[in-house]
Design a protein around this motif. Structure first.
Motif, PDB file in Angstrom:
ATOM      1  N   ARG A   1      -5.174   0.245  -1.454  1.00 22.46           N
ATOM      2  CA  ARG A   1      -3.837  -0.100  -0.993  1.00 22.46           C
ATOM      3  C   ARG A   1      -3.593   0.445   0.417  1.00 22.46           C
ATOM      4  O   ARG A   1      -2.954  -0.207   1.247  1.00 22.46           O
ATOM      5  CB  ARG A   1      -2.797   0.464  -1.971  1.00 22.46           C
ATOM      6  CG  ARG A   1      -1.377  -0.005  -1.687  1.00 22.46           C
ATOM      7  CD  ARG A   1      -0.395   0.530  -2.709  1.00 22.46           C
ATOM      8  NE  ARG A   1      -0.655  -0.007  -4.031  1.00 22.46           N
ATOM      9  CZ  ARG A   1      -1.088   0.713  -5.065  1.00 22.46           C
ATOM     10  NH1 ARG A   1      -1.278   2.022  -4.917  1.00 22.46           N
ATOM     11  NH2 ARG A   1      -1.303   0.157  -6.235  1.00 22.46           N
ATOM     12  N   ASP A   2      -4.106   1.636   0.697  1.00 26.05           N
ATOM     13  CA  ASP A   2      -3.946   2.196   2.045  1.00 26.05           C
ATOM     14  C   ASP A   2      -4.656   1.346   3.091  1.00 26.05           C
ATOM     15  O   ASP A   2      -4.123   1.084   4.177  1.00 26.05           O
ATOM     16  CB  ASP A   2      -4.501   3.628   2.095  1.00 26.05           C
ATOM     17  CG  ASP A   2      -3.600   4.609   1.364  1.00 26.05           C
ATOM     18  OD1 ASP A   2      -2.409   4.276   1.165  1.00 26.05           O
ATOM     19  OD2 ASP A   2      -4.073   5.698   0.988  1.00 26.05           O
ATOM     20  N   VAL A   3      -5.878   0.896   2.757  1.00 27.15           N
ATOM     21  CA  VAL A   3      -6.640   0.096   3.720  1.00 27.15           C
ATOM     22  C   VAL A   3      -5.977  -1.257   3.948  1.00 27.15           C
ATOM     23  O   VAL A   3      -5.789  -1.699   5.079  1.00 27.15           O
ATOM     24  CB  VAL A   3      -8.100  -0.088   3.240  1.00 27.15           C
ATOM     25  CG1 VAL A   3      -8.839  -1.060   4.152  1.00 27.15           C
ATOM     26  CG2 VAL A   3      -8.811   1.256   3.224  1.00 27.15           C
ATOM     27  N   LEU A   4      -5.591  -1.922   2.857  1.00 28.60           N
ATOM     28  CA  LEU A   4      -4.965  -3.238   2.994  1.00 28.60           C
ATOM     29  C   LEU A   4      -3.563  -3.146   3.579  1.00 28.60           C
ATOM     30  O   LEU A   4      -3.072  -4.101   4.167  1.00 28.60           O
ATOM     31  CB  LEU A   4      -4.916  -3.936   1.636  1.00 28.60           C
ATOM     32  CG  LEU A   4      -6.281  -4.269   1.013  1.00 28.60           C
ATOM     33  CD1 LEU A   4      -6.093  -4.974  -0.314  1.00 28.60           C
ATOM     34  CD2 LEU A   4      -7.109  -5.123   1.951  1.00 28.60           C
ATOM     35  N   GLY A   5      -2.927  -2.000   3.410  1.00 25.86           N
ATOM     36  CA  GLY A   5      -1.601  -1.833   3.979  1.00 25.86           C
ATOM     37  C   GLY A   5      -1.596  -1.925   5.485  1.00 25.86           C
ATOM     38  O   GLY A   5      -0.614  -2.322   6.096  1.00 25.86           O
ATOM     39  N   VAL A   6      -2.718  -1.566   6.099  1.00 27.95           N
ATOM     40  CA  VAL A   6      -2.824  -1.670   7.550  1.00 27.95           C
ATOM     41  C   VAL A   6      -2.722  -3.130   7.988  1.00 27.95           C
ATOM     42  O   VAL A   6      -2.163  -3.457   9.032  1.00 27.95           O
ATOM     43  CB  VAL A   6      -4.152  -1.049   8.035  1.00 27.95           C
ATOM     44  CG1 VAL A   6      -4.309  -1.222   9.536  1.00 27.95           C
ATOM     45  CG2 VAL A   6      -4.205   0.422   7.653  1.00 27.95           C
ATOM     46  N   LEU A   7      -3.257  -4.045   7.155  1.00 32.91           N
ATOM     47  CA  LEU A   7      -3.223  -5.467   7.500  1.00 32.91           C
ATOM     48  C   LEU A   7      -1.809  -6.031   7.413  1.00 32.91           C
ATOM     49  O   LEU A   7      -1.417  -6.855   8.232  1.00 32.91           O
ATOM     50  CB  LEU A   7      -4.131  -6.252   6.561  1.00 32.91           C
ATOM     51  CG  LEU A   7      -5.637  -5.987   6.675  1.00 32.91           C
ATOM     52  CD1 LEU A   7      -6.362  -6.780   5.607  1.00 32.91           C
ATOM     53  CD2 LEU A   7      -6.141  -6.352   8.044  1.00 32.91           C
ATOM     54  N   ARG A   8      -1.062  -5.595   6.408  1.00 33.31           N
ATOM     55  CA  ARG A   8       0.259  -6.165   6.191  1.00 33.31           C
ATOM     56  C   ARG A   8       1.343  -5.450   6.979  1.00 33.31           C
ATOM     57  O   ARG A   8       2.446  -5.953   7.115  1.00 33.31           O
ATOM     58  CB  ARG A   8       0.601  -6.107   4.701  1.00 33.31           C
ATOM     59  CG  ARG A   8      -0.270  -6.995   3.837  1.00 33.31           C
ATOM     60  CD  ARG A   8       0.273  -7.078   2.429  1.00 33.31           C
ATOM     61  NE  ARG A   8       0.206  -5.802   1.753  1.00 33.31           N
ATOM     62  CZ  ARG A   8      -0.793  -5.424   0.965  1.00 33.31           C
ATOM     63  NH1 ARG A   8      -1.824  -6.230   0.785  1.00 33.31           N
ATOM     64  NH2 ARG A   8      -0.785  -4.259   0.376  1.00 33.31           N
ATOM     65  N   ALA A   9       1.040  -4.276   7.503  1.00 30.95           N
ATOM     66  CA  ALA A   9       2.070  -3.472   8.140  1.00 30.95           C
ATOM     67  C   ALA A   9       2.342  -3.945   9.556  1.00 30.95           C
ATOM     68  O   ALA A   9       1.570  -4.675  10.150  1.00 30.95           O
ATOM     69  CB  ALA A   9       1.644  -2.002   8.159  1.00 30.95           C
ATOM     70  N   ASP A  10       3.473  -3.475  10.075  1.00 30.48           N
ATOM     71  CA  ASP A  10       3.769  -3.756  11.477  1.00 30.48           C
ATOM     72  C   ASP A  10       2.871  -2.897  12.354  1.00 30.48           C
ATOM     73  O   ASP A  10       2.323  -1.895  11.905  1.00 30.48           O
ATOM     74  CB  ASP A  10       5.244  -3.447  11.754  1.00 30.48           C
ATOM     75  CG  ASP A  10       5.568  -1.990  11.468  1.00 30.48           C
ATOM     76  OD1 ASP A  10       5.928  -1.281  12.405  1.00 30.48           O
ATOM     77  OD2 ASP A  10       5.443  -1.563  10.288  1.00 30.48           O
TER      78      ASP A  10
END
Length: 394
Positions: A243-252
């Motif tokens: 979730r931390d790694v993929l959160g970088v893709l979805r985050a601003d």
């Protein structure tokens, strides 16, 4: 767009140019009429009120095709202006238009035709010229032609500059698009590598614990609970890290990335492996503090070694050695003994060591890995460790 083809004019742009050309010819027409003998316009000089305007109208109409047939239209209008003083404005517009192409031969031919045709007025109309005025009769058409040519060349130069700027902007946009595509590809590769490093280790430990449960039905209840708890905790941690790694893709863009591993977190990695059932010993002899890149790469080497040991050598002893000195190199060695138990091995991606070798090559180091004579496996990495503090003092 072809550099020789001028941009297509809109309806209003075409209209005001033709109106300006018609207005420019009126002073020449009026001046010629005023120079005629009194009563001539209604008798022998009736051409000035009949044929002259008709020729001018034809020249203005022909100008509508000056961009499709530039040389033919400009030369025809320039010559026709010799029979119509009212068409002088149309001839100057045609000369200005052909000059935007900045072709000296074409400009010279049309200008010469215009100046020569202007002398026909003296033949067409009975205008008395004072003695020695031939130079004036040539100078005025030449001057007006020169002004039209200068304006046309300036306009053509401006169009060329605009075209060059537009092409450069388009080229820069294409290059920017290519750089963005390359950056996206690099970022996808980086994220894929991070996902592999993060998940492969966790899933391998989970698979090892599940394999022990599957093959060891004689384990005490307490040990079974420990393994089950380890599977649950490992799965939860794998999901959190994913979730931390993929959160970088979805985050601003302003959202920071998860903290990267470092040399200081290696004991935590080893303790986590021990909790999952691996028998790991760690020996560290490091003098100084390496750079973030070196520390992160060391962490990934050990993580990959533990992952492979959990996958391919369940029950084996794993010996990790980390040693290095600033100004020399960092050496990481992960050695595991042969497997002592047999479990169903999880599927291998085949990209772990390949990605690790790429990481180490980018850091300027070397990676080696091979089986040992006793059936175990050894993974060794050598990383350069420049002494930046010494370089700064120097």
């Amino acid at each position: 767009m072809n550099a020789d083809v001028a941009p297509r004019l809109g309806e209003w742009q075409q209209t005001w140019r033709l109106m300006a050309a018609a207005a420019l010819g009126i002073p020449f027409w009026v001046a010629t009429g005023a120079a005629l003998p009194r009563g001539c316009a209604s008798d022998t000089c009736s051409w000035i009120v009949t044929g002259d305007p008709l020729v001018a109208l034809g020249c203005l109409t022909a100008l509508l095709w000056r961009r499709r047939f530039p040389l033919a239209v400009a030369l025809a209008v320039a010559i026709a202006s010799g029979a119509s003083t009212l068409a002088v404005g149309a001839a100057l517009l045609a000369l200005c238009s052909i000059s935007t192409r900045r072709r000296p031969v074409e400009i010279g031919v049309v200008a010469l035709g215009y100046v020569a045709a202007s002398q026909l007025i003296l033949v067409l109309y009975p205008i008395e010229s004072p003695p020695g005025s031939l130079w004036l009769q040539l100078a005025l058409p030449t001057l007006s032609a020169g002004i039209a040519v200068a304006m046309g060349v300036a306009i053509g130069a401006g169009r060329g500059e605009m075209r060059s700027l537009r092409e450069r902007a388009e080229s820069a946009e294409r290059e920017q698009t290519a750089r963005e595509a390359q950056a996206r590809a690099l970022e996808r590769n980086r994220i894929a590598r991070e996902m592999h490093d993060v998940l492969a280790h966790r899933i391998s430990l989970v698979a090892m614990q599940a394999g022990v449960l599957d093959h060891r039905g004689d384990l005490p209840a307490e040990q079974n609970r420990t393994l089950i708890r380890g599977i649950a905790d490992g799965s939860h941690q794998a999901l959190e890290e994913l979730r931390d790694v993929l959160g970088v893709l979805r985050a601003d863009p302003g959202r920071p990335e998860p903290p990267q591993p470092s040399l200081d977190r290696i004991p935590e990695l080893v303790a986590d492996a021990r909790t999952s059932g691996l028998d790991v010993t760690l020996t560290t002899t490091v003098t100084g503090k390496p750079s973030d890149v070196v520390g992160r790469t060391c962490y990934r080497v050990i993580q990959e070694g533990l992952t492979n040991a959990a996958k391919h050598a369940p029950g084996a002893d794993v010996h990790i050695t980390v040693e290095g000195t600033a100004g020399d190199e960092m050496r990481v060695n992960v050695h595991n003994t042969p497997a002592t138990t047999t479990t169903t091995q999880p599927p291998a991606s085949g990209f772990g060591l390949l990605g690790l070798a790429e990481r180490i090559a980018l850091a300027g180091g070397k990676l080696s890995h091979h089986p040992t004579p006793d059936g175990g496996y050894v993974l060794t990495a050598h990383l350069p460790w420049p002494n930046h503090d010494h370089e700064k003092r120097s």
